[in-house]
Write a protein that holds these residues in place. Structure first.
Motif, PDB file in Angstrom:
ATOM      1  N   ALA A 181      29.093  71.353  32.761  1.00  0.00           N
ATOM      2  CA  ALA A 181      30.239  71.422  33.675  1.00  0.00           C
ATOM      3  C   ALA A 181      29.836  71.163  35.124  1.00  0.00           C
ATOM      4  CB  ALA A 181      30.947  72.753  33.530  1.00  0.00           C
ATOM      5  N   VAL A 182      28.750  70.450  35.346  1.00  0.00           N
ATOM      6  CA  VAL A 182      28.311  70.178  36.712  1.00  0.00           C
ATOM      7  C   VAL A 182      28.590  68.724  37.083  1.00  0.00           C
ATOM      8  CG1 VAL A 182      26.323  70.118  38.259  1.00  0.00           C
ATOM      9  CG2 VAL A 182      26.518  71.928  36.557  1.00  0.00           C
ATOM     10  N   LYS A 183      28.123  67.795  36.255  1.00  0.00           N
ATOM     11  CA  LYS A 183      28.376  66.381  36.532  1.00  0.00           C
ATOM     12  C   LYS A 183      28.409  65.607  35.213  1.00  0.00           C
ATOM     13  CE  LYS A 183      23.642  64.833  37.260  1.00  0.00           C
ATOM     14  NZ  LYS A 183      22.751  64.117  38.132  1.00  0.00           N
ATOM     15  N   PRO A 184      29.028  64.424  35.193  1.00  0.00           N
ATOM     16  CA  PRO A 184      29.114  63.669  33.953  1.00  0.00           C
ATOM     17  C   PRO A 184      27.751  63.117  33.535  1.00  0.00           C
ATOM     18  CG  PRO A 184      30.313  62.573  35.730  1.00  0.00           C
ATOM     19  CD  PRO A 184      29.730  63.816  36.283  1.00  0.00           C
ATOM     20  N   ILE A 185      27.608  62.882  32.222  1.00  0.00           N
ATOM     21  CA  ILE A 185      26.392  62.261  31.699  1.00  0.00           C
ATOM     22  C   ILE A 185      26.374  60.822  32.202  1.00  0.00           C
ATOM     23  CG2 ILE A 185      25.208  61.484  29.625  1.00  0.00           C
ATOM     24  CD1 ILE A 185      26.552  63.760  28.126  1.00  0.00           C
ATOM     25  N   GLU A 186      25.273  60.421  32.755  1.00  0.00           N
ATOM     26  CA  GLU A 186      25.144  59.060  33.250  1.00  0.00           C
ATOM     27  C   GLU A 186      24.097  58.321  32.449  1.00  0.00           C
ATOM     28  OE1 GLU A 186      24.306  59.206  37.379  1.00  0.00           O
ATOM     29  OE2 GLU A 186      26.110  60.336  37.840  1.00  0.00           O
ATOM     30  N   CYS A 187      24.262  57.057  32.324  1.00  0.00           N
ATOM     31  CA  CYS A 187      23.286  56.228  31.627  1.00  0.00           C
ATOM     32  C   CYS A 187      22.087  56.036  32.563  1.00  0.00           C
ATOM     33  CB  CYS A 187      23.898  54.878  31.259  1.00  0.00           C
ATOM     34  SG  CYS A 187      22.744  53.818  30.395  1.00  0.00           S
ATOM     35  N   LEU A 188      20.961  56.544  32.180  1.00  0.00           N
ATOM     36  CA  LEU A 188      19.734  56.372  32.956  1.00  0.00           C
ATOM     37  C   LEU A 188      18.893  55.338  32.228  1.00  0.00           C
ATOM     38  CD1 LEU A 188      18.987  60.152  33.526  1.00  0.00           C
ATOM     39  CD2 LEU A 188      20.115  58.582  35.086  1.00  0.00           C
ATOM     40  N   ARG A 189      19.166  54.093  32.439  1.00  0.00           N
ATOM     41  CA  ARG A 189      18.590  52.982  31.684  1.00  0.00           C
ATOM     42  C   ARG A 189      17.161  53.249  31.224  1.00  0.00           C
ATOM     43  NH1 ARG A 189      20.034  47.307  33.954  1.00  0.00           N
ATOM     44  NH2 ARG A 189      19.070  46.863  31.998  1.00  0.00           N
ATOM     45  N   GLY A 190      16.994  53.291  29.903  1.00  0.00           N
ATOM     46  CA  GLY A 190      15.689  53.469  29.315  1.00  0.00           C
ATOM     47  C   GLY A 190      15.312  54.914  29.068  1.00  0.00           C
ATOM     48  N   ALA A 191      16.030  55.863  29.651  1.00  0.00           N
ATOM     49  CA  ALA A 191      15.647  57.263  29.542  1.00  0.00           C
ATOM     50  C   ALA A 191      16.337  57.964  28.376  1.00  0.00           C
ATOM     51  CB  ALA A 191      15.971  57.991  30.839  1.00  0.00           C
ATOM     52  N   ARG A 192      17.382  57.404  27.847  1.00  0.00           N
ATOM     53  CA  ARG A 192      18.142  58.072  26.796  1.00  0.00           C
ATOM     54  C   ARG A 192      17.939  57.382  25.448  1.00  0.00           C
ATOM     55  NH1 ARG A 192      20.630  62.154  28.829  1.00  0.00           N
ATOM     56  NH2 ARG A 192      21.649  62.042  30.816  1.00  0.00           N
ATOM     57  N   VAL A 193      18.214  58.137  24.403  1.00  0.00           N
ATOM     58  CA  VAL A 193      18.132  57.607  23.047  1.00  0.00           C
ATOM     59  C   VAL A 193      19.073  56.415  22.897  1.00  0.00           C
ATOM     60  CG1 VAL A 193      18.576  58.125  20.619  1.00  0.00           C
ATOM     61  CG2 VAL A 193      17.483  59.829  22.082  1.00  0.00           C
ATOM     62  N   HIS A 194      20.217  56.490  23.565  1.00  0.00           N
ATOM     63  CA  HIS A 194      21.207  55.417  23.462  1.00  0.00           C
ATOM     64  C   HIS A 194      20.628  54.090  23.943  1.00  0.00           C
ATOM     65  CE1 HIS A 194      24.184  58.394  22.457  1.00  0.00           C
ATOM     66  NE2 HIS A 194      23.842  59.080  23.537  1.00  0.00           N
ATOM     67  N   CYS A 195      19.803  54.125  24.990  1.00  0.00           N
ATOM     68  CA  CYS A 195      19.214  52.893  25.514  1.00  0.00           C
ATOM     69  C   CYS A 195      18.206  52.305  24.533  1.00  0.00           C
ATOM     70  CB  CYS A 195      18.563  53.136  26.869  1.00  0.00           C
ATOM     71  SG  CYS A 195      19.781  53.457  28.164  1.00  0.00           S
ATOM     72  N   ARG A 196      17.473  53.166  23.828  1.00  0.00           N
ATOM     73  CA  ARG A 196      16.535  52.661  22.813  1.00  0.00           C
ATOM     74  C   ARG A 196      17.306  52.007  21.675  1.00  0.00           C
ATOM     75  NH1 ARG A 196      13.778  57.594  23.977  1.00  0.00           N
ATOM     76  NH2 ARG A 196      14.736  58.534  22.138  1.00  0.00           N
ATOM     77  N   ASP A 197      18.417  52.651  21.281  1.00  0.00           N
ATOM     78  CA  ASP A 197      19.251  52.077  20.227  1.00  0.00           C
ATOM     79  C   ASP A 197      19.878  50.764  20.684  1.00  0.00           C
ATOM     80  OD1 ASP A 197      18.624  54.260  18.685  1.00  0.00           O
ATOM     81  OD2 ASP A 197      20.533  55.295  19.035  1.00  0.00           O
ATOM     82  N   ALA A 198      20.296  50.704  21.940  1.00  0.00           N
ATOM     83  CA  ALA A 198      20.893  49.486  22.483  1.00  0.00           C
ATOM     84  C   ALA A 198      19.868  48.364  22.507  1.00  0.00           C
ATOM     85  CB  ALA A 198      21.443  49.724  23.884  1.00  0.00           C
ATOM     86  N   LEU A 199      18.620  48.677  22.866  1.00  0.00           N
ATOM     87  CA  LEU A 199      17.567  47.661  22.881  1.00  0.00           C
ATOM     88  C   LEU A 199      17.303  47.148  21.467  1.00  0.00           C
ATOM     89  CD1 LEU A 199      15.525  46.071  24.528  1.00  0.00           C
ATOM     90  CD2 LEU A 199      13.869  47.904  24.118  1.00  0.00           C
ATOM     91  N   ALA A 200      17.285  48.050  20.493  1.00  0.00           N
ATOM     92  CA  ALA A 200      17.095  47.631  19.103  1.00  0.00           C
ATOM     93  C   ALA A 200      18.243  46.728  18.644  1.00  0.00           C
ATOM     94  CB  ALA A 200      16.986  48.860  18.203  1.00  0.00           C
ATOM     95  N   ALA A 201      19.466  47.069  19.035  1.00  0.00           N
ATOM     96  CA  ALA A 201      20.631  46.240  18.666  1.00  0.00           C
ATOM     97  C   ALA A 201      20.555  44.886  19.361  1.00  0.00           C
ATOM     98  CB  ALA A 201      21.927  46.962  19.031  1.00  0.00           C
ATOM     99  N   TRP A 202      20.121  44.864  20.629  1.00  0.00           N
ATOM    100  CA  TRP A 202      20.015  43.611  21.386  1.00  0.00           C
ATOM    101  C   TRP A 202      18.969  42.696  20.761  1.00  0.00           C
ATOM    102  CZ3 TRP A 202      16.038  41.412  24.319  1.00  0.00           C
ATOM    103  CH2 TRP A 202      16.415  40.326  25.102  1.00  0.00           C
ATOM    104  N   LYS A 203      17.883  43.265  20.257  1.00  0.00           N
ATOM    105  CA  LYS A 203      16.824  42.472  19.618  1.00  0.00           C
ATOM    106  C   LYS A 203      17.342  41.749  18.381  1.00  0.00           C
ATOM    107  CE  LYS A 203      12.757  45.175  20.942  1.00  0.00           C
ATOM    108  NZ  LYS A 203      11.681  46.028  20.414  1.00  0.00           N
ATOM    109  N   GLU A 204      18.350  42.307  17.724  1.00  0.00           N
ATOM    110  CA  GLU A 204      18.896  41.706  16.503  1.00  0.00           C
ATOM    111  C   GLU A 204      19.970  40.654  16.777  1.00  0.00           C
ATOM    112  OE1 GLU A 204      17.589  42.183  13.510  1.00  0.00           O
ATOM    113  OE2 GLU A 204      16.121  43.416  14.579  1.00  0.00           O
ATOM    114  N   GLU A 205      20.460  40.580  18.018  1.00  0.00           N
ATOM    115  CA  GLU A 205      21.492  39.594  18.357  1.00  0.00           C
ATOM    116  C   GLU A 205      20.865  38.209  18.468  1.00  0.00           C
ATOM    117  OE1 GLU A 205      23.337  40.866  21.964  1.00  0.00           O
ATOM    118  OE2 GLU A 205      24.112  42.720  21.057  1.00  0.00           O
TER     119      GLU A 205
END
Length: 125
Positions: free
Chosen positions: A98-122
């Motif tokens: 309840a302090v601030k919204p989750i921000e995308c910290l490029r490369g620091a989150r699991v989501h970025c690793r998953d996004a990189l894996a998905a990008w490699k398959e495109e």
């Protein structure tokens, strides 16, 4: 001359296949369908008979940029990496303690690793 973005696929077995696909590799050189359609029919048949015509398959980003580290790939992908991100917009605006919204910290989150894996398959552009 740049790096190839296509690899050999299956061998062309009939002249009709030149109408069905977009890219071809003939005698080791990549051709677009429009170029192949300008050939005389006899020339197309000669390439098929000799077994030197293949359907070209576009490489994936992972294949094209093989040998690069994940950090280098993040720089290459740039904003396209965020387009491949699995983090939904509702997750980005979810309050964290309840302090601030989750921000995308490029490369620091699991989501970025998953996004990189998905990008490699495109397919490479």
């Amino acid at each position: 001359m740049g790096k190839r973005k296509f690899k050999k696929g299956t061998q062309v077995v009939s002249v009709a296949e030149f109408l069905e696909h977009e890219w071809f590799i003939v005698n080791g050189k990549t051709y677009h369908k429009g170029w192949c359609m300008s050939w005389p029919l006899k020339l197309s048949q000669i390439y098929v008979d000799r077994g030197v015509a293949y359907i070209a398959k576009r490489l994936t980003n992972g294949e094209y940029y093989s040998g690069k580290t994940d950090e280098e790939l993040r720089e290459i992908a740039g904003e396209n990496l965020c387009k491949s991100c699995l983090m939904t917009s509702s997750m980005r605006s979810t309050p964290l303690y309840a302090v601030k919204p989750i921000e995308c910290l490029r490369g620091a989150r699991v989501h970025c690793r998953d996004a990189l894996a998905a990008w490699k398959e495109e397919p490479v552009e």
